[in-house]
Structure formats: C-alpha cells, structure tokens
Design an enzyme around this catalytic site. Structure first.
Site, PDB file in Angstrom:
ATOM      1  N   HIS A  20       4.547  -5.800  -9.557  1.00 15.75           N
ATOM      2  CA  HIS A  20       4.477  -6.373  -8.212  1.00 15.75           C
ATOM      3  C   HIS A  20       5.855  -6.843  -7.747  1.00 15.75           C
ATOM      4  CE1 HIS A  20       0.125  -7.000  -7.082  1.00 15.75           C
ATOM      5  NE2 HIS A  20       0.038  -6.421  -8.270  1.00 15.75           N
ATOM      6  N   ASP A 120       3.987 -11.575  -1.507  1.00 16.78           N
ATOM      7  CA  ASP A 120       3.071 -10.567  -2.019  1.00 16.78           C
ATOM      8  C   ASP A 120       1.764 -10.772  -1.241  1.00 16.78           C
ATOM      9  OD1 ASP A 120       0.955  -9.400  -3.818  1.00 16.78           O
ATOM     10  OD2 ASP A 120       2.706  -9.012  -5.060  1.00 16.78           O
ATOM     11  N   HIS A 151     -10.615  -4.501  -0.104  1.00 21.02           N
ATOM     12  CA  HIS A 151     -10.613  -5.973  -0.115  1.00 21.02           C
ATOM     13  C   HIS A 151     -10.778  -6.532   1.297  1.00 21.02           C
ATOM     14  CE1 HIS A 151      -9.820  -5.964  -4.312  1.00 21.02           C
ATOM     15  NE2 HIS A 151      -8.748  -5.218  -4.161  1.00 21.02           N
ATOM     16  N   SER A 277       2.390  -1.228 -17.269  1.00 18.58           N
ATOM     17  CA  SER A 277       3.104  -2.372 -17.834  1.00 18.58           C
ATOM     18  C   SER A 277       2.172  -3.446 -18.401  1.00 18.58           C
ATOM     19  CB  SER A 277       4.011  -2.983 -16.755  1.00 18.58           C
ATOM     20  OG  SER A 277       3.210  -3.539 -15.737  1.00 18.58           O
ATOM     21  N   HIS A 347      -2.866   5.358 -16.473  1.00 23.65           N
ATOM     22  CA  HIS A 347      -3.964   4.408 -16.219  1.00 23.65           C
ATOM     23  C   HIS A 347      -4.308   4.350 -14.725  1.00 23.65           C
ATOM     24  CE1 HIS A 347      -0.430   2.415 -14.962  1.00 23.65           C
ATOM     25  NE2 HIS A 347      -0.980   1.228 -14.781  1.00 23.65           N
ATOM     26  N   GLU A 355       5.007   7.801  -8.070  1.00 27.25           N
ATOM     27  CA  GLU A 355       6.100   8.464  -8.788  1.00 27.25           C
ATOM     28  C   GLU A 355       5.683   9.872  -9.218  1.00 27.25           C
ATOM     29  OE1 GLU A 355       6.998   5.543 -11.798  1.00 27.25           O
ATOM     30  OE2 GLU A 355       7.549   4.077 -10.268  1.00 27.25           O
TER      31      GLU A 355
END
Ligand code: U2F
Length: 453
Positions: A20, A120, A151, A277, A347, A355
């Site tokens: 993030h 964020d 959301h 990560s 994942h 990417e």
C-alpha cells in the site's frame, strides 16, 4: 525552512501493510515532480517508512517521512510464525488518534499548517480530519476499481445476497457482475466476519468516499471500463492514474541474479512464482507445488518468502538447481518484462496483476484473502488472461493442469494474446495525452488549488 517557503503543505497518511505505502509514495513522487514548490509530509509507521524510503532519498527532499505509532504492545516481535494480520488489528485500534496526534505534532514542528490531505482510501477518517482542517481530502485506492466498487456497494450486495445463498450464485442482478459469484466478493462484503477490523474499515470507507474531493486509483480507464464508469458517477472525481509501475521507473535490486538467470532460458518457458508480500501458502500446498516442480520439466523462478530450510522439503533446492532458482525477494516487475517468462503463479494481489499485464504474462492464481478471489475471477472470467486453480488451492493436479494449459495449448496462446492487448492499452494510458496522464493533471489541480473542495 523549506516548509515555510513551500507553496503548499500536503500531509499524506499511508497504510503500513501489504503493498500500500509503496504505490502511494510513487504517486506522491510524481505529484512532487509536478508541483515542485510543495512540501509533502508522508506519515506511516517507522517500520514501513524504513523500507519504503530507500536510504539517502535526498533526490526528493520535498517529501519527508514522519513516523506514527504502530499500536503494538511493548516488546511485540514480528516473526513468520505469527498471524500476519495481527499487527494490522493492533494498528487499526490505534487509528485515527495516532494520525491526529502526528498531524498536530507535524504542524507544530514545521510551523506550517496543512493545505491538503491525501490518504490511503482505507482511511475513511480522512474525511473528518480534512473537514476539521478545512482542506480537500484526496483518497488513493491501491487495489482494483472492481474491488472498490464492491466496498462502495456493500449495502446493495447485502440486500441482494441472502445468508443461505449458495457460494456459486452469480451476482447477475448487477451490471458487469454476472460472471462473479458470491464466493468471489472480498471478505466481509456478504460473507465472513462483518465485525473484523478490516471489513469494518472498508465498509466505513465505502460510505465516506463520496466526501472526497477526488478518489484516485492505481488502474487505467480501459481496464474494467463499465465499473470505472459506475464509480465515476458515485464520486466527485474518480481518477485512474496507473498503472503506477509504468508511470515511473523505480530502482530495482537484483542481488540474487534473477535477470542473468532468465537470460539463459528459452522465450516463454519460465514459471515465475510469488505470493506477494503478506502470505506464505500452507505447508501441504507448498509440498504440492514443490512436487510438481521436481517432477516436471518447467524451469522456475520462485520468490519464496519463507524459511527454505524449514518450509521446503529437505534437499529440494539442490535437487532442482539445474532448472530452478529460489530467491527471498525478486525484482518482480523486471522479471515479468523478461521474454523468458511464460506464466506467473500468483496470489492475485492487484500490483502483481498490473505488473503481469505490463509484461504481457498470463497468470495462474491461488488467492488467499481480501480482494484476491475477486481479482482471480475477474481475470479468469471477464478479461480471460489467467486461470484460477481447480478447487482453489495448490494441488499437484490443479497446478499441472493450469501450467500445461497456459504453456502448451492453443487456448493458452489466446490468453497470451489477450494479456498482450491489455498491455498495449496500459501503455497507451500512460503516454502523453493518455487517460492516466490527463487524470493525473486533474489530480495535481485538486491538490494545489483550494477551490476544488
Ligand atoms: C496486498 O498485496 P501484496 O503486497 O501481497 O501483493 P501485490 O499487490 O501483488 O504486491 C506485491 C508487490 O511486491 C513486489 C511486486 C508487487 O509490486 O512487484 N514484489 C517484488 O518486487 N519482489 C518479490 O519477490 C515479491 C513481490 C494485498 F494482499 C492484495 O490483496 C492487494 O490487492 C494489494 C493492493 O492493495 O495489497
């Protein structure tokens, strides 16, 4: 001194987990280049700041990191054995007070009030802090527009999906969602623990974002256009300003020699593996993956975040050293751009998808949490350049089938063509006059002029 002379002082509140803070900082760097007279104060935890800001970041001395409290109890240690979500829960108990205190200290220390607040998008409380400061609030969403939409429309989904509805029920009551199923929605929208810290945060975010002067996202207009248009009608300004990996060239570290290793392989032959990560797959899934890699002929490059000695079968690295390379961290973006890479086992994190698009590489997914199932299903059923594993987890059969499908069939070739089309669109968005560049100019206007409030 620099603060006193600056034309604007912009406070940035970053989220210290997952990927993030890095994309937020990359946008801030671009904003700083576009508005060199402004000062940016980047607030995040000490741990996150120390990895996001490379040592000796003098090049951008108009972006200063400031630390906020991480909420962890005295003596808390980070280690692999712990649940990776635990520090997130502690941190979310400390917000928003830790940020309010830090902003107050920042103004006292620099002698400079805040002119604009960038956060964020997770930080719904940015709306109230910005109101108190009487400045515009800009929110950056670091995942996909479709996840954001889920959301934003949580109440709507909850009204249409009953508690006993089957998991494979299609969400065909909403435009653009007919191929998405109940099970694919992010955790905490219609299933899971609604009271857990992240679902609560994201639900509040959905209700608050319409107050933002702008919502920026790390995506581009042509990817998921119908959803992008729905978001545009909900927010004052919904601005896709990505993919951030194509917008700026960040320095990369190839200390393990991945790129040299790729040079020695045939075009489109290598399986690149990384689960992002945050996550390491459970032991039995790692075992299934290692068995496939040992028994098949695919060359592989695996960014493995665990303990090689303890978590991989004894002798695995040695036995596979002629065809495989294991590294603790890889220059992923460069790897996905390399012509030897044929498929990416992932994942389903949003940055990884962008990417992979930028490299033109089809994907195989083992999603874990948050938006990852939605991303998997969207790539598989709507965009068509990737596959979720049969059964959803890493089993020998599912991995073998998916890799063979992508690397050796005609349908696999079509997937590569489809991701190639997206790659062109992504590059087009970041060219002069491209949509992301134009949106970025609007964003610069919002942060530098007060009348955008
Ligand atoms: C959270 O995502 P993650 O950090 O788990 O995963 P990604 O969004 O895919 O980002 C991983 C980044 O780390 C980089 C890689 C990506 O930019 O290039 N990287 C690397 O450089 N070298 C490595 O060896 C391994 C990775 C969350 F879990 C997701 O669900 C969200 O979609 C995401 C964005 O909000 O944040």
């Amino acid at each position: 001194e620099k603060y006193k002379k600056a034309s604007k002082h912009i406070a940035v509140l970053a989220f210290p987990f997952g990927t993030h803070a890095a994309p937020l900082l990359s946008i801030i760097r671009r904003l700083s280049e576009a508005s060199p007279a402004s000062m940016f104060s980047f607030l995040c935890t000490e741990r996150s700041n120390s990895s996001t800001f490379p040592k000796g970041h003098q090049k951008h001395d108009s972006i200063k990191p400031f630390n906020v409290w991480d909420g962890l109890p005295e003596g808390y240690t980070h280690c692999l054995k712990r649940n990776p979500h635990e520090p997130v829960d502690y941190f979310l108990k400390a917000v928003p007070q830790n940020f309010k205190d830090a902003v107050e200290a920042l103004v006292a220390e620099t002698g400079r009030p805040i002119d604009c607040l960038i956060t964020d998008a997770f930080y719904y409380f940015g709306a109230d802090i910005a109101d108190e400061l009487k400045v515009p609030w800009v929110a950056l969403w670091t995942a996909s527009p479709r996840a954001l939409f889920s959301h934003a429309e949580t109440e709507f989904f909850r009204r249409h999906v009953g508690i006993n509805d089957p998991l494979d029920k299609p969400l065909d009551f909403l435009q653009g969602f007919a191929s998405i199923r109940v099970a694919d929605l992010p955790d905490g929208v219609v299933r899971g623990n609604f009271d857990a810290s992240v679902p609560v945060l994201l639900n509040k975010m959905g209700l608050t974002l319409p107050r933002a002067a702008a919502v920026a996202a790390n995506s581009y207009e042509d990817l998921d256009n119908a959803v992008v248009n729905m978001l545009k009608s909900r927010y004052k300004r919904f601005l896709n300003v990505g993919p951030s990996n194509l917008m700026s060239s960040s320095p990369f570290d190839d200390r393990h020699g991945c790129l040299d290793w790729l040079e020695r392989h045939q075009p489109l032959s290598v399986v690149y593996i990384s689960f992002g990560s945050v996550i390491t797959p459970p032991p039995h899934e790692i075992e299934a993956l290692t068995q496939v890699l040992e028994e098949s002929n695919f060359p592989f490059l695996w960014s493995f975040r665990g303990d090689v000695e303890k978590q991989l079968p004894p002798g695995f690295p040695k036995r596979t050293s002629s065809k495989g390379k294991l590294v603790p961290w890889a220059p992923q973006q460069k790897i996905l751009e390399h012509p030897s890479v044929g498929v990416f086992v992932s994942h389903g994190g949003w940055n990884s998808i962008l990417e992979s698009i930028s490299g033109g590489v089809p994907m195989v997914f083992r999603p874990f949490f948050g938006d990852q199932k939605l991303n998997t299903r969207t790539v598989e059923a709507i965009w068509g350049f990737g596959l979720g594993l049969e059964g959803g987890t890493l089993t020998k059969e599912a991995i073998t089938n998916a890799l063979n499908f992508i690397l050796s069939t005609e349908e696999g070739k079509k997937m590569r063509q489809k991701v190639g089309v997206q790659k062109e669109l992504a590059y087009k968005a970041v060219q002069p006059n491209g949509s992301s560049i134009e949106n970025f100019k609007t964003l610069v206007g919002v942060i530098t002029c007060h009348h955008y409030l």
